[in-house]
Design an enzyme around this catalytic site. Sequence first.
Site, mmCIF file in Angstrom:
data_model
loop_
_atom_site.group_PDB
_atom_site.id
_atom_site.type_symbol
_atom_site.label_atom_id
_atom_site.label_comp_id
_atom_site.label_asym_id
_atom_site.label_seq_id
_atom_site.Cartn_x
_atom_site.Cartn_y
_atom_site.Cartn_z
ATOM 1 N N HIS A 1 6.334 104.742 94.969
ATOM 2 C CA HIS A 1 7.390 105.622 95.490
ATOM 3 C C HIS A 1 8.650 105.609 94.630
ATOM 4 C CE1 HIS A 1 8.524 101.699 97.193
ATOM 5 N NE2 HIS A 1 9.757 102.168 97.303
ATOM 6 N N LYS B 1 12.522 105.600 89.183
ATOM 7 C CA LYS B 1 13.655 104.748 88.820
ATOM 8 C C LYS B 1 13.489 104.101 87.442
ATOM 9 C CE LYS B 1 15.255 103.638 93.490
ATOM 10 N NZ LYS B 1 15.471 102.566 94.488
ATOM 11 N N HIS C 1 10.375 111.206 99.842
ATOM 12 C CA HIS C 1 10.744 110.123 100.758
ATOM 13 C C HIS C 1 12.247 109.994 100.971
ATOM 14 C CE1 HIS C 1 11.261 107.897 96.970
ATOM 15 N NE2 HIS C 1 11.861 106.935 97.630
#
Length: 275
Positions: A130, A134, A183
């Site tokens: 998820h 990053k 999300h």
Amino acid sequence: MNPPLRIAGVYMLVAAIWIWCSDRAVNAWVSDASLRAEVQTFKGWVFVLATGVLLYWLIRRDVRRLQQGNHRLRVGREQALRVLVSAMDVRHQETGQHSERVARMATELARLDGVHGHALDELRLGALLHDIGKLALPDTILTKPGPLGEAEWALMREHPRIGHELLQQVDFLRGSSEVPYGHHERWDGSGYPQGLRGEEIPLAARIFSVIDVWDALITERVYKSAWPEDRVLAYLREVAGSQLDPRLVELFLAHYATLKQAAVPPELAPLQSVA
């Protein structure tokens, strides 16, 4: 030799030997023409039955080998993903195998909601990855101990889109990209990056969001202390219908003990539970 050619070769060899030998045996032992025709018919049925059994055995053996090979490939693929995810968690200074933990819990919540089969596998991998977006962000943002500035938040809000684009480049992960992409969307439409509202948000992302919010609050992060469990549960009730899908929050709370147990690594489950 590849399996189809090998099977065809064996079949042709057996057929040729059978036809050549059986024709000569019938001609030598059966003199009556009408009886010979009946014997030839019977011989043909025996041939069909025998070769059918042989083909079934050969195909089943090769299919089993292919299944074993595919299983080893899937296991190796997931092991590689887990190594990547572990490195991501270390870089983000996450504690307690964050990505593995939330992936297990999201999978269990999805199962409780009736998700199964391929969709469940896609959700599980999406939950595991998820935060892959990053990887494109600098450490000064990821590990900053204080609040982010406006420009830093602008960069942070790019990670769902980056994660979606990364997973879209991998065939077996394309269906899993809904979780990284969605999300951070909110039930009331105030989330990012697309500003989706309600059931416009993919179910997999809505399921994962409940788990991700719970985990973010109940664990210690570089920028915050862990919240007490009762405060976390009260917060989930408070944001149901604004930030989170209220039906899924209700399902989460109804099965909270089961979901907490799912957070525990299988090898540790008999020894401890998550607070």
